[in-house]
Write a protein that holds these residues in place. Structure first.
Motif, mmCIF file in Angstrom:
data_model
loop_
_atom_site.group_PDB
_atom_site.id
_atom_site.type_symbol
_atom_site.label_atom_id
_atom_site.label_comp_id
_atom_site.label_asym_id
_atom_site.label_seq_id
_atom_site.Cartn_x
_atom_site.Cartn_y
_atom_site.Cartn_z
ATOM 1 N N ASP A 122 11.169 61.460 -12.753
ATOM 2 C CA ASP A 122 10.993 60.089 -12.281
ATOM 3 C C ASP A 122 12.326 59.366 -12.061
ATOM 4 O O ASP A 122 12.458 58.182 -12.347
ATOM 5 N N GLN A 123 13.315 60.079 -11.553
ATOM 6 C CA GLN A 123 14.569 59.429 -11.218
ATOM 7 C C GLN A 123 14.382 58.469 -10.043
ATOM 8 O O GLN A 123 13.502 58.659 -9.215
ATOM 9 N N GLN A 124 15.224 57.459 -9.976
ATOM 10 C CA GLN A 124 15.182 56.514 -8.871
ATOM 11 C C GLN A 124 16.180 56.941 -7.802
ATOM 12 O O GLN A 124 17.226 57.518 -8.105
ATOM 13 N N VAL A 125 15.857 56.622 -6.567
ATOM 14 C CA VAL A 125 16.756 56.939 -5.469
ATOM 15 C C VAL A 125 16.971 55.699 -4.615
ATOM 16 O O VAL A 125 16.017 55.019 -4.250
ATOM 17 N N MET A 126 18.222 55.406 -4.342
ATOM 18 C CA MET A 126 18.566 54.278 -3.493
ATOM 19 C C MET A 126 19.093 54.809 -2.164
ATOM 20 O O MET A 126 19.999 55.646 -2.135
ATOM 21 N N ILE A 127 18.517 54.340 -1.073
ATOM 22 C CA ILE A 127 18.927 54.763 0.261
ATOM 23 C C ILE A 127 19.686 53.621 0.920
ATOM 24 O O ILE A 127 19.265 52.471 0.846
ATOM 25 N N GLU A 128 20.790 53.945 1.556
ATOM 26 C CA GLU A 128 21.566 52.891 2.194
ATOM 27 C C GLU A 128 20.729 52.186 3.263
ATOM 28 O O GLU A 128 19.848 52.786 3.873
ATOM 29 N N PRO A 129 20.971 50.891 3.481
ATOM 30 C CA PRO A 129 20.205 50.147 4.489
ATOM 31 C C PRO A 129 20.339 50.796 5.860
ATOM 32 O O PRO A 129 21.376 51.376 6.202
ATOM 33 N N GLY A 130 19.271 50.711 6.640
ATOM 34 C CA GLY A 130 19.290 51.274 7.981
ATOM 35 C C GLY A 130 20.347 50.621 8.857
ATOM 36 O O GLY A 130 20.629 49.429 8.715
ATOM 37 N N GLN A 131 20.923 51.407 9.723
ATOM 38 C CA GLN A 131 21.951 50.919 10.629
ATOM 39 C C GLN A 131 21.626 51.319 12.056
ATOM 40 O O GLN A 131 20.961 52.335 12.287
ATOM 41 N N PRO A 132 22.077 50.519 13.031
ATOM 42 C CA PRO A 132 21.851 50.883 14.438
ATOM 43 C C PRO A 132 22.506 52.224 14.744
ATOM 44 O O PRO A 132 23.591 52.524 14.228
ATOM 45 N N ILE A 133 21.853 53.024 15.546
ATOM 46 C CA ILE A 133 22.373 54.339 15.903
ATOM 47 C C ILE A 133 22.618 54.380 17.407
ATOM 48 O O ILE A 133 21.703 54.125 18.199
ATOM 49 N N GLU A 134 23.838 54.681 17.802
ATOM 50 C CA GLU A 134 24.178 54.739 19.209
ATOM 51 C C GLU A 134 23.381 55.836 19.910
ATOM 52 O O GLU A 134 23.145 56.901 19.348
ATOM 53 N N ALA A 135 22.984 55.557 21.144
ATOM 54 C CA ALA A 135 22.135 56.493 21.874
ATOM 55 C C ALA A 135 22.771 57.863 22.041
ATOM 56 O O ALA A 135 22.077 58.881 22.065
ATOM 57 N N GLN A 136 24.111 57.909 22.160
ATOM 58 C CA GLN A 136 24.781 59.183 22.379
ATOM 59 C C GLN A 136 25.057 59.947 21.093
ATOM 60 O O GLN A 136 25.532 61.084 21.126
ATOM 61 N N LYS A 137 24.746 59.334 19.958
ATOM 62 C CA LYS A 137 24.979 59.982 18.675
ATOM 63 C C LYS A 137 24.100 61.217 18.514
ATOM 64 O O LYS A 137 22.885 61.157 18.712
ATOM 65 N N LYS A 138 24.706 62.329 18.145
ATOM 66 C CA LYS A 138 23.969 63.570 17.927
ATOM 67 C C LYS A 138 23.874 63.933 16.455
ATOM 68 O O LYS A 138 22.944 64.626 16.038
ATOM 69 N N ILE A 139 24.842 63.475 15.674
ATOM 70 C CA ILE A 139 24.867 63.766 14.238
ATOM 71 C C ILE A 139 25.150 62.487 13.466
ATOM 72 O O ILE A 139 26.018 61.701 13.857
ATOM 73 N N ILE A 140 24.387 62.254 12.402
ATOM 74 C CA ILE A 140 24.606 61.075 11.566
ATOM 75 C C ILE A 140 24.614 61.485 10.098
ATOM 76 O O ILE A 140 24.151 62.574 9.734
ATOM 77 N N THR A 141 25.137 60.594 9.273
ATOM 78 C CA THR A 141 25.154 60.792 7.823
ATOM 79 C C THR A 141 24.444 59.621 7.174
ATOM 80 O O THR A 141 24.704 58.461 7.513
#
Length: 222
Positions: A122-141
Motif C-alpha cells: 500500500d505504498q503511495q505514488v505521486m505523479i508529476e502534474p500533467g504538462q502540454p506535449i508538443e505535437a512533434q514530440k516522440k519521446i517523453i519522460t
C-alpha cells in the motif's frame, strides 16, 4: 545488488502508471499519458488489494494481474529491441527469431514484475502534474515518486514513446535511482545474445519465466 532490487521494486510498483497504446482494441486508450498513469495505477493497485487474500494463497494470481492489466500497455517489441542493442544486427535476424525473443522477454518480465508485486504494501505514488506535449514530440519522460512511510522517497522516471501516426503512447523504460531497467537487462543479456543467439537466449528466458512467483531475493547487505 541492493540498488538493483530497490529499482526493480519501485519500477514494478510504478509499472501500472505507464501510458501506452494498447494492442487490443478492447483496451481503453488515452491520448493524455498523465491521465493514463493515474487510471492504471488506481485500477491495478485496487485489484491487488481486493485479491490480497487469494494472492497470499496463490501468488500466481499476480502473474495474471500483470498480464491483464499491464502487458497491453507496454511496448514489448521496442523494449526487446533495445535490450538486444548491437548484440546482433536485427536486419540479419529472421523475423520469427526476433518475435520468439520478444515473446520470451515479455514472459520473463511478467514473472519478474509479478514477483516484485508480492512486496506491495500500500505504498503511495505521486505523479508529476500533467504538462502540454508538443505535437512533434516522440519521446517523453514522466517523473514519479514512491512514498513509503519511514523510508526515503524513491524517484522514478518513465520513458514513453509515441509511435508514428499514433496519438497515444507506449512505455519502453523506467529509470529508478539513476538506473535504467532496460540498460540493466541489456548489460545482463547482451553477451549471451552475441555468444548464443536470440533463439537460445529466448529459450533460457522462457525457462526462467516458468519459475513459481515469489518475492525476489535480497542481497545479504540489503
Amino acid at each position: 545488488m541492493k540498488a538493483l532490487f530497490k529499482v526493480l521494486l519501485a519500477a514494478t510498483a510504478l509499472l501500472a502508471f505507464s501510458q501506452v497504446q494498447a494492442a487490443d482494441a478492447a483496451v481503453p486508450k488515452y491520448d493524455d499519458p498523465y491521465k493514463m498513469m493515474e487510471v492504471l495505477a488506481d485500477k491495478t493497485f485496487q485489484r491487488i488489494a481486493r485479491q490480497q487474500a487469494d494472492i497470499k494463497k496463490d501468488p500466481e494470481i499476480l502473474r495474471t494481474i500483470v498480464t491483464e492489466e499491464l502487458v497491453p500497455y507496454i511496448d514489448s517489441r521496442y523494449a526487446a529491441g533495445y535490450v538486444i542493442g548491437n548484440a546482433v544486427k536485427l536486419n540479419t535476424v529472421p523475423k520469427e527469431d526476433f518475435n520468439t525473443f520478444v515473446g520470451a522477454f515479455q514472459n520473463y518480465m511478467v514473472g519478474t514484475y509479478a514477483g516484485v508485486f508480492t512486496q506491495y504494501r500500500d505504498q503511495q505514488v505521486m505523479i508529476e502534474p500533467g504538462q502540454p506535449i508538443e505535437a512533434q514530440k516522440k519521446i517523453i519522460t514522466i517523473k514519479t515518486r514512491v512514498i513509503d512511510p519511514g523510508k526515503p522517497d524513491i524517484k522514478i522516471e518513465f520513458k514513453l514513446r509515441r509511435v508514428k501516426g499514433a496519438t497515444n503512447w507506449l512505455v519502453f523504460d523506467m529509470v529508478a535511482e539513476g538506473i535504467s531497467l532496460l540498460d540493466s537487462k541489456r548489460s545482463e543479456l547482451g553477451s549471451l545474445i552475441r555468444q548464443q543467439g536470440l533463439v537460445s537466449v529466448a529459450a533460457q528466458l522462457e525457462e526462467k519465466a516458468k519459475a513459481p512467483i515469489k518475492a525476489p531475493e535480497k542481497a545479504k547487505n540489503a
